[in-house]
Design a protein around this motif. Structure first.
Motif, mmCIF file in Angstrom:
data_model
loop_
_atom_site.group_PDB
_atom_site.id
_atom_site.type_symbol
_atom_site.label_atom_id
_atom_site.label_comp_id
_atom_site.label_asym_id
_atom_site.label_seq_id
_atom_site.Cartn_x
_atom_site.Cartn_y
_atom_site.Cartn_z
ATOM 1 N N ASP A 57 -4.599 4.176 8.952
ATOM 2 C CA ASP A 57 -4.577 4.990 7.554
ATOM 3 C C ASP A 57 -3.560 4.468 6.459
ATOM 4 O O ASP A 57 -3.850 4.010 5.434
ATOM 5 N N PHE A 58 -2.169 4.434 7.206
ATOM 6 C CA PHE A 58 -1.240 3.692 6.220
ATOM 7 C C PHE A 58 -1.475 2.442 5.773
ATOM 8 O O PHE A 58 -1.254 2.039 4.852
ATOM 9 N N ARG A 59 -1.731 1.606 7.063
ATOM 10 C CA ARG A 59 -2.300 0.136 6.590
ATOM 11 C C ARG A 59 -3.364 0.182 5.712
ATOM 12 O O ARG A 59 -3.152 -0.882 4.416
ATOM 13 N N ASP A 60 -4.232 1.046 5.662
ATOM 14 C CA ASP A 60 -5.392 0.796 4.713
ATOM 15 C C ASP A 60 -4.978 1.114 3.087
ATOM 16 O O ASP A 60 -5.676 0.815 2.188
ATOM 17 N N LYS A 61 -3.953 2.131 3.240
ATOM 18 C CA LYS A 61 -3.369 2.510 1.813
ATOM 19 C C LYS A 61 -2.023 1.943 1.187
ATOM 20 O O LYS A 61 -1.465 2.046 0.408
ATOM 21 N N HIS A 62 -1.754 0.752 2.425
ATOM 22 C CA HIS A 62 -0.471 0.131 2.092
ATOM 23 C C HIS A 62 -0.229 -0.384 0.603
ATOM 24 O O HIS A 62 0.865 -0.060 -0.002
ATOM 25 N N SER A 63 -1.213 -1.075 -0.017
ATOM 26 C CA SER A 63 -1.161 -1.560 -1.242
ATOM 27 C C SER A 63 -0.917 -0.318 -2.303
ATOM 28 O O SER A 63 -0.228 -0.477 -3.247
ATOM 29 N N HIS A 101 -3.995 13.097 5.823
ATOM 30 C CA HIS A 101 -2.411 13.178 5.864
ATOM 31 C C HIS A 101 -1.769 12.195 5.020
ATOM 32 O O HIS A 101 -1.150 12.251 3.902
ATOM 33 N N VAL A 102 -2.376 10.872 5.123
ATOM 34 C CA VAL A 102 -1.874 9.587 4.385
ATOM 35 C C VAL A 102 -2.146 9.773 2.944
ATOM 36 O O VAL A 102 -1.318 9.654 2.020
ATOM 37 N N GLU A 103 -3.467 10.173 2.635
ATOM 38 C CA GLU A 103 -3.988 10.577 1.296
ATOM 39 C C GLU A 103 -2.846 11.402 0.550
ATOM 40 O O GLU A 103 -2.691 11.429 -0.500
ATOM 41 N N GLU A 104 -2.750 12.632 1.364
ATOM 42 C CA GLU A 104 -1.725 13.724 0.683
ATOM 43 C C GLU A 104 -0.454 13.063 0.470
ATOM 44 O O GLU A 104 -0.091 13.496 -0.718
ATOM 45 N N ALA A 105 0.036 12.157 1.334
ATOM 46 C CA ALA A 105 1.528 11.855 1.062
ATOM 47 C C ALA A 105 1.308 10.646 -0.238
ATOM 48 O O ALA A 105 2.235 10.872 -0.999
ATOM 49 N N LEU A 106 0.150 10.163 -0.281
ATOM 50 C CA LEU A 106 0.191 9.110 -1.500
ATOM 51 C C LEU A 106 0.080 9.607 -2.679
ATOM 52 O O LEU A 106 0.682 9.454 -3.605
ATOM 53 N N GLU A 107 -0.729 11.121 -2.601
ATOM 54 C CA GLU A 107 -0.975 11.889 -3.854
ATOM 55 C C GLU A 107 0.255 12.457 -4.258
ATOM 56 O O GLU A 107 0.856 12.544 -5.397
#
Length: 156
Positions: free
Chosen positions: A51-57, A143-149
């Motif tokens: 999930d972190f990989r997919d949102k890395h950019s 979770h990754v989306e929450e951190a990004l947001e």
């Protein structure tokens, strides 16, 4: 000793998957997503890393670096990175010094067996090195989306 929101994040130096010894303070001037996870190649940890990989950019666009920390040795990190094409640094905390500094090295219980291990947790550290957000006992899904947001709304 627990780390507190608004305080400088505890610094540490750990061996990194890029072959260097990395200190948290090396990333001053960038937002940091510091996530602690129990073990490479396990289902939950693999999902979280991917999930972190997919949102890395998306994190990079917000001037945020992702650092994953587990007690696994570098050789295991390297296999994990290679197998799942992870574009961020993993840190080997084999002596649990960083985990203890962030109070994520905890007594856990599985099927009645007690043992010490990592409590899945994520910390957001701002460009000045202050801890601004934490999630403990993280559930991987969403979770990754929450951190990004959080970074998008508060640190960009």
């Amino acid at each position: 000793m627990a780390v507190s929101i608004g305080e400088l994040a505890p610094d540490f130096a750990l061996e990194a998957s890029n072959g260097e010894t990395i200190k948290l303070s090396d990333f001053r001037g960038k937002n940091i997503v510091l996530y602690f996870y129990p073990k490479d190649m396990t289902p939950g940890c693999t999902t979280q890393a991917c999930d972190f990989r997919d949102k890395h950019s998306h994190f990079a666009d917000l001037d945020a670096v992702i650092l994953g920390v587990s007690p696994d040795p570098l050789a295991r990190h390297e296999k994990f990175i290679e197998k799942y094409d992870l574009p961020f640094i993993l840190l080997a905390d084999e002596e649990n010094k960083a985990a203890e500094a962030y109070d994520v090295w905890k007594l856990k219980k599985t099927f009645g067996k007690e043992y010490m291990g990592i409590e899945r947790s994520t910390f957001i550290i701002d460009k000045a090195g202050k801890l601004v957000k934490e999630w403990r006992k993280v559930k991987v899904k969403g979770h990754v989306e929450e951190a990004l947001e959080y970074i998008r709304e508060n640190l960009s």
